[in-house]
Design a protein around this motif. Structure first.
Motif, mmCIF file in Angstrom:
data_model
loop_
_atom_site.group_PDB
_atom_site.id
_atom_site.type_symbol
_atom_site.label_atom_id
_atom_site.label_comp_id
_atom_site.label_asym_id
_atom_site.label_seq_id
_atom_site.Cartn_x
_atom_site.Cartn_y
_atom_site.Cartn_z
ATOM 1 N N LEU A 236 0.800 -1.224 0.000
ATOM 2 C CA LEU A 236 0.000 0.000 0.000
ATOM 3 C C LEU A 236 0.830 1.271 0.000
ATOM 4 C CD1 LEU A 236 -2.729 1.386 0.036
ATOM 5 C CD2 LEU A 236 -2.674 1.277 2.528
ATOM 6 N N CYS A 237 1.725 1.423 0.977
ATOM 7 C CA CYS A 237 2.413 2.705 1.048
ATOM 8 C C CYS A 237 3.782 2.605 1.692
ATOM 9 C CB CYS A 237 1.565 3.732 1.792
ATOM 10 S SG CYS A 237 1.390 3.452 3.561
ATOM 11 N N ALA A 238 4.537 3.644 1.456
ATOM 12 C CA ALA A 238 5.825 3.841 2.108
ATOM 13 C C ALA A 238 5.840 5.274 2.622
ATOM 14 C CB ALA A 238 6.961 3.612 1.125
ATOM 15 N N ILE A 239 6.372 5.447 3.803
ATOM 16 C CA ILE A 239 6.444 6.768 4.420
ATOM 17 C C ILE A 239 7.918 7.089 4.599
ATOM 18 C CG2 ILE A 239 5.766 8.174 6.398
ATOM 19 C CD1 ILE A 239 3.739 5.585 6.817
ATOM 20 N N TRP A 240 8.334 8.176 3.983
ATOM 21 C CA TRP A 240 9.746 8.563 3.968
ATOM 22 C C TRP A 240 9.944 9.838 4.769
ATOM 23 C CZ3 TRP A 240 12.341 4.769 1.663
ATOM 24 C CH2 TRP A 240 11.659 3.987 0.731
ATOM 25 N N LYS A 241 11.035 9.898 5.495
ATOM 26 C CA LYS A 241 11.431 11.140 6.158
ATOM 27 C C LYS A 241 12.680 11.607 5.427
ATOM 28 C CE LYS A 241 11.827 13.214 10.713
ATOM 29 N NZ LYS A 241 11.869 12.941 12.172
ATOM 30 N N ILE A 242 12.559 12.733 4.730
ATOM 31 C CA ILE A 242 13.607 13.189 3.817
ATOM 32 C C ILE A 242 14.017 14.624 4.145
ATOM 33 C CG2 ILE A 242 14.167 13.657 1.395
ATOM 34 C CD1 ILE A 242 12.120 11.490 0.617
ATOM 35 N N LYS A 243 15.325 14.820 4.279
ATOM 36 C CA LYS A 243 15.866 16.175 4.440
ATOM 37 C C LYS A 243 16.047 16.783 3.061
ATOM 38 C CE LYS A 243 18.273 16.138 8.788
ATOM 39 N NZ LYS A 243 19.437 16.607 9.523
ATOM 40 N N GLY A 244 15.635 18.037 2.935
ATOM 41 C CA GLY A 244 15.758 18.731 1.661
ATOM 42 C C GLY A 244 16.885 19.742 1.677
ATOM 43 N N ASN A 245 17.220 20.233 0.493
ATOM 44 C CA ASN A 245 18.278 21.234 0.352
ATOM 45 C C ASN A 245 17.840 22.606 0.864
ATOM 46 O OD1 ASN A 245 16.458 21.805 -1.721
ATOM 47 N ND2 ASN A 245 18.054 22.451 -3.125
ATOM 48 N N ASP A 246 16.601 22.728 1.293
ATOM 49 C CA ASP A 246 16.069 23.997 1.798
ATOM 50 C C ASP A 246 16.131 24.071 3.324
ATOM 51 O OD1 ASP A 246 14.172 22.107 2.413
ATOM 52 O OD2 ASP A 246 12.478 23.229 1.590
ATOM 53 N N ALA A 247 16.896 23.152 3.932
ATOM 54 C CA ALA A 247 17.073 23.078 5.388
ATOM 55 C C ALA A 247 15.817 22.578 6.115
ATOM 56 C CB ALA A 247 17.533 24.407 5.973
ATOM 57 N N ASN A 248 14.821 22.107 5.387
ATOM 58 C CA ASN A 248 13.620 21.527 5.989
ATOM 59 C C ASN A 248 13.652 20.014 5.847
ATOM 60 O OD1 ASN A 248 12.192 23.944 6.787
ATOM 61 N ND2 ASN A 248 11.899 24.327 4.613
ATOM 62 N N THR A 249 12.883 19.344 6.696
ATOM 63 C CA THR A 249 12.724 17.896 6.611
ATOM 64 C C THR A 249 11.250 17.626 6.358
ATOM 65 O OG1 THR A 249 14.562 17.606 8.145
ATOM 66 C CG2 THR A 249 13.134 15.716 7.814
ATOM 67 N N TYR A 250 10.993 16.616 5.542
ATOM 68 C CA TYR A 250 9.632 16.323 5.084
ATOM 69 C C TYR A 250 9.255 14.871 5.331
ATOM 70 C CZ TYR A 250 10.313 20.648 2.512
ATOM 71 O OH TYR A 250 10.565 21.954 2.188
ATOM 72 N N TRP A 251 7.987 14.658 5.612
ATOM 73 C CA TRP A 251 7.377 13.334 5.520
ATOM 74 C C TRP A 251 6.788 13.254 4.113
ATOM 75 C CZ3 TRP A 251 8.424 9.911 9.050
ATOM 76 C CH2 TRP A 251 8.536 10.255 10.392
#
Length: 143
Positions: free
Chosen positions: A52-67
């Motif tokens: 069904l799904c995958a949930i990723w925690k990713i740091k971006g080049n904008d200094a923010n981290t995203y789910w």
């Protein structure tokens, strides 16, 4: 599991790895399309729930981290401040998708595509909320 002639067949390791790579690529592309280049993946906090799904925690080049959520549902992302864990972000997306579907329908959709998308959002929102509520999925996850 994959569906084969309406029967559930377990994914073999190669299929699982391929599915996971595709989900990660979709998550990275989604962020890139929003102008955020993924810098790193916080693997310990990611959750893979095939098929069904995958949930990723990713740091971006904008200094923010995203789910970022990907899989057999709409790909979506939110900054980590919206949820403390992968489990909590499922609840967040479930509520957000229901609100988006309500907004689509409140604006009297002009075409069937919008109605279908609203229905998909509601369906997937219910599905991921069931994952959120499933204590067995989260029993071995450190809070």
């Amino acid at each position: 599991m994959t569906e084969n002639n309406n029967q559930k067949v377990p994914m073999n390791e190669e299929q699982l790895n391929q599915w996971q790579r595709e989900c990660l690529a979709n998550a990275q592309k989604f962020l890139a399309d929003k102008g955020v280049i993924p810098v790193s993946i916080l693997e310990k906090e990611c959750r893979i729930l095939p098929p069904l799904c995958a949930i990723w925690k990713i740091k971006g080049n904008d200094a923010n981290t995203y789910w970022v959520i990907t899989g057999r549902l709409p790909t979506d992302a939110v900054q980590v401040g919206a949820a403390e864990s992968a489990r909590d972000v499922l609840r967040h997306f479930s509520f957000q998708w229901q609100l988006k579907a309500d907004n689509i329908m409140a604006n009297k959709p002009v075409d069937q595509t919008q109605v279908d998308f609203a229905n998909l959002l509601v369906n997937r929102a219910h599905g991921i909320y069931e994952l959120f509520e499933n204590e067995q999925l989260w029993a071995n996850v450190a809070s």
